[in-house]
Design a protein around this motif. Sequence first.
Motif, PDB file in Angstrom:
ATOM      1  N   GLY A  99       0.802  -1.221   0.000  1.00 42.73           N
ATOM      2  CA  GLY A  99       0.000   0.000   0.000  1.00 42.73           C
ATOM      3  C   GLY A  99       0.835   1.271   0.000  1.00 42.73           C
ATOM      4  N   LYS A 100       2.136   1.166   0.190  1.00 48.49           N
ATOM      5  CA  LYS A 100       2.999   2.350   0.204  1.00 48.49           C
ATOM      6  C   LYS A 100       3.259   2.823  -1.232  1.00 48.49           C
ATOM      7  CE  LYS A 100       4.002   2.252   4.672  1.00 48.49           C
ATOM      8  NZ  LYS A 100       2.832   1.604   5.202  1.00 48.49           N
ATOM      9  N   ARG A 101       3.457   4.131  -1.366  1.00 52.39           N
ATOM     10  CA  ARG A 101       3.766   4.719  -2.675  1.00 52.39           C
ATOM     11  C   ARG A 101       5.248   4.542  -2.967  1.00 52.39           C
ATOM     12  NH1 ARG A 101      -0.486   5.730  -5.565  1.00 52.39           N
ATOM     13  NH2 ARG A 101       0.607   7.373  -6.626  1.00 52.39           N
ATOM     14  N   CYS A 102       5.601   4.341  -4.207  1.00 56.16           N
ATOM     15  CA  CYS A 102       7.012   4.231  -4.578  1.00 56.16           C
ATOM     16  C   CYS A 102       7.269   5.140  -5.773  1.00 56.16           C
ATOM     17  CB  CYS A 102       7.406   2.795  -4.870  1.00 56.16           C
ATOM     18  SG  CYS A 102       6.307   1.868  -5.908  1.00 56.16           S
ATOM     19  N   ALA A 103       8.503   5.617  -5.859  1.00 57.37           N
ATOM     20  CA  ALA A 103       8.877   6.583  -6.892  1.00 57.37           C
ATOM     21  C   ALA A 103      10.201   6.170  -7.514  1.00 57.37           C
ATOM     22  CB  ALA A 103       8.996   7.976  -6.299  1.00 57.37           C
ATOM     23  N   PHE A 104      10.228   6.159  -8.845  1.00 61.14           N
ATOM     24  CA  PHE A 104      11.474   5.967  -9.574  1.00 61.14           C
ATOM     25  C   PHE A 104      11.853   7.322 -10.162  1.00 61.14           C
ATOM     26  CE2 PHE A 104      13.907   5.165 -13.403  1.00 61.14           C
ATOM     27  CZ  PHE A 104      14.904   4.355 -12.895  1.00 61.14           C
ATOM     28  N   ILE A 105      13.026   7.825  -9.791  1.00 63.76           N
ATOM     29  CA  ILE A 105      13.476   9.147 -10.217  1.00 63.76           C
ATOM     30  C   ILE A 105      14.598   8.966 -11.224  1.00 63.76           C
ATOM     31  CG2 ILE A 105      14.445  11.345  -9.449  1.00 63.76           C
ATOM     32  CD1 ILE A 105      13.213  10.716  -6.688  1.00 63.76           C
ATOM     33  N   TYR A 106      14.458   9.627 -12.384  1.00 67.63           N
ATOM     34  CA  TYR A 106      15.503   9.557 -13.406  1.00 67.63           C
ATOM     35  C   TYR A 106      15.690  10.927 -14.022  1.00 67.63           C
ATOM     36  CZ  TYR A 106      11.730   9.398 -16.882  1.00 67.63           C
ATOM     37  OH  TYR A 106      10.646   9.694 -17.663  1.00 67.63           O
ATOM     38  N   HIS A 107      16.714  11.071 -14.828  1.00 67.04           N
ATOM     39  CA  HIS A 107      17.025  12.352 -15.456  1.00 67.04           C
ATOM     40  C   HIS A 107      16.711  12.282 -16.943  1.00 67.04           C
ATOM     41  CE1 HIS A 107      19.034  14.249 -12.035  1.00 67.04           C
ATOM     42  NE2 HIS A 107      19.445  13.029 -11.745  1.00 67.04           N
ATOM     43  N   GLY A 108      15.975  13.279 -17.435  1.00 67.17           N
ATOM     44  CA  GLY A 108      15.689  13.394 -18.855  1.00 67.17           C
ATOM     45  C   GLY A 108      16.694  14.303 -19.538  1.00 67.17           C
ATOM     46  N   LYS A 109      16.548  14.466 -20.839  1.00 67.11           N
ATOM     47  CA  LYS A 109      17.499  15.286 -21.591  1.00 67.11           C
ATOM     48  C   LYS A 109      17.128  16.759 -21.533  1.00 67.11           C
ATOM     49  CE  LYS A 109      19.843  15.421 -26.019  1.00 67.11           C
ATOM     50  NZ  LYS A 109      19.941  14.841 -27.365  1.00 67.11           N
ATOM     51  N   THR A 110      15.854  17.057 -21.705  1.00 67.50           N
ATOM     52  CA  THR A 110      15.417  18.455 -21.734  1.00 67.50           C
ATOM     53  C   THR A 110      14.787  18.838 -20.393  1.00 67.50           C
ATOM     54  OG1 THR A 110      13.260  17.828 -22.594  1.00 67.50           O
ATOM     55  CG2 THR A 110      14.968  18.373 -24.198  1.00 67.50           C
ATOM     56  N   LYS A 111      14.805  20.119 -20.103  1.00 64.74           N
ATOM     57  CA  LYS A 111      14.201  20.604 -18.866  1.00 64.74           C
ATOM     58  C   LYS A 111      12.701  20.773 -19.064  1.00 64.74           C
ATOM     59  CE  LYS A 111      18.016  22.900 -16.634  1.00 64.74           C
ATOM     60  NZ  LYS A 111      18.410  24.073 -15.858  1.00 64.74           N
ATOM     61  N   LYS A 112      11.938  20.252 -18.111  1.00 63.51           N
ATOM     62  CA  LYS A 112      10.488  20.399 -18.108  1.00 63.51           C
ATOM     63  C   LYS A 112      10.059  20.777 -16.704  1.00 63.51           C
ATOM     64  CE  LYS A 112       9.417  17.196 -21.795  1.00 63.51           C
ATOM     65  NZ  LYS A 112       8.636  16.030 -22.201  1.00 63.51           N
ATOM     66  N   ARG A 113       8.911  21.413 -16.620  1.00 67.02           N
ATOM     67  CA  ARG A 113       8.391  21.817 -15.323  1.00 67.02           C
ATOM     68  C   ARG A 113       7.512  20.711 -14.761  1.00 67.02           C
ATOM     69  NH1 ARG A 113       4.325  24.100 -12.845  1.00 67.02           N
ATOM     70  NH2 ARG A 113       2.977  24.175 -14.656  1.00 67.02           N
ATOM     71  N   LEU A 114       7.860  20.225 -13.574  1.00 65.87           N
ATOM     72  CA  LEU A 114       7.063  19.208 -12.909  1.00 65.87           C
ATOM     73  C   LEU A 114       5.820  19.853 -12.281  1.00 65.87           C
ATOM     74  CD1 LEU A 114       9.808  17.125 -11.094  1.00 65.87           C
ATOM     75  CD2 LEU A 114       8.481  16.454 -13.063  1.00 65.87           C
ATOM     76  N   PRO A 115       4.746  19.114 -12.121  1.00 66.25           N
ATOM     77  CA  PRO A 115       3.566  19.664 -11.451  1.00 66.25           C
ATOM     78  C   PRO A 115       3.890  20.067 -10.019  1.00 66.25           C
ATOM     79  CG  PRO A 115       3.033  17.610 -12.547  1.00 66.25           C
ATOM     80  CD  PRO A 115       4.517  17.780 -12.631  1.00 66.25           C
ATOM     81  N   GLY A 116       3.465  21.254  -9.636  1.00 65.22           N
ATOM     82  CA  GLY A 116       3.707  21.735  -8.288  1.00 65.22           C
ATOM     83  C   GLY A 116       5.025  22.468  -8.111  1.00 65.22           C
ATOM     84  N   THR A 117       5.799  22.629  -9.192  1.00 66.07           N
ATOM     85  CA  THR A 117       7.065  23.354  -9.110  1.00 66.07           C
ATOM     86  C   THR A 117       7.017  24.563 -10.031  1.00 66.07           C
ATOM     87  OG1 THR A 117       8.081  22.032 -10.865  1.00 66.07           O
ATOM     88  CG2 THR A 117       8.364  21.252  -8.607  1.00 66.07           C
ATOM     89  N   THR A 118       7.930  25.491  -9.793  1.00 66.41           N
ATOM     90  CA  THR A 118       7.956  26.693 -10.628  1.00 66.41           C
ATOM     91  C   THR A 118       9.097  26.668 -11.626  1.00 66.41           C
ATOM     92  OG1 THR A 118       9.265  27.791  -8.929  1.00 66.41           O
ATOM     93  CG2 THR A 118       6.893  28.118  -8.854  1.00 66.41           C
ATOM     94  N   LYS A 119      10.242  26.082 -11.245  1.00 71.71           N
ATOM     95  CA  LYS A 119      11.393  26.063 -12.142  1.00 71.71           C
ATOM     96  C   LYS A 119      11.454  24.747 -12.910  1.00 71.71           C
ATOM     97  CE  LYS A 119      14.688  27.040  -9.186  1.00 71.71           C
ATOM     98  NZ  LYS A 119      15.958  27.460  -8.590  1.00 71.71           N
ATOM     99  N   PRO A 120      11.832  24.782 -14.186  1.00 68.30           N
ATOM    100  CA  PRO A 120      11.985  23.541 -14.937  1.00 68.30           C
ATOM    101  C   PRO A 120      13.203  22.750 -14.455  1.00 68.30           C
ATOM    102  CG  PRO A 120      12.331  25.453 -16.359  1.00 68.30           C
ATOM    103  CD  PRO A 120      11.999  25.962 -15.014  1.00 68.30           C
ATOM    104  N   THR A 121      13.113  21.430 -14.564  1.00 68.96           N
ATOM    105  CA  THR A 121      14.194  20.559 -14.139  1.00 68.96           C
ATOM    106  C   THR A 121      14.310  19.383 -15.094  1.00 68.96           C
ATOM    107  OG1 THR A 121      15.019  19.199 -12.321  1.00 68.96           O
ATOM    108  CG2 THR A 121      12.642  19.310 -12.587  1.00 68.96           C
ATOM    109  N   THR A 122      15.454  18.710 -15.064  1.00 69.35           N
ATOM    110  CA  THR A 122      15.650  17.531 -15.904  1.00 69.35           C
ATOM    111  C   THR A 122      15.199  16.255 -15.207  1.00 69.35           C
ATOM    112  OG1 THR A 122      17.920  17.306 -15.098  1.00 69.35           O
ATOM    113  CG2 THR A 122      17.589  18.546 -17.139  1.00 69.35           C
TER     114      THR A 122
END
Length: 134
Positions: A66-89
Amino acid sequence: MAVDGKQDGKKDGKPQAPRGMRMRCRLYAKATFTGFRRGQRIQYPNVALLNIEGTENRQDASWYVGKRCAFIYHGKTKKRLPGTTKPTTKRIVWGKVSRPHGKGGAVRARFTKNLNPAWMGYRVRIMLYPCNNL
């Protein structure tokens, strides 16, 4: 010494750490993406197998169901994630632990997007929330 018997600048006689020297706490467990659920001939890419550090049997693994899990990786271009103001890879693929797998402490997890097979052996974070099984 202050009038009430406590030293100045300290609460209850315990020294306070400076602002930059406070202890950090980790709100996730470390896991490794080891592969997909499979049989002798068929592989199920929508169910990922995760080995969690510190789990060695089925009872330990069932606590993470029942716990949430997250896989974090790096993309090539910068995009803005939901809930953030600055774009990130950085990109995040969210999932949920569905059930234990076998007797060795592994778990099955389903992600919103199937994990890439090239990511086998990479780190997955299992969040210690929601915690309703105390």
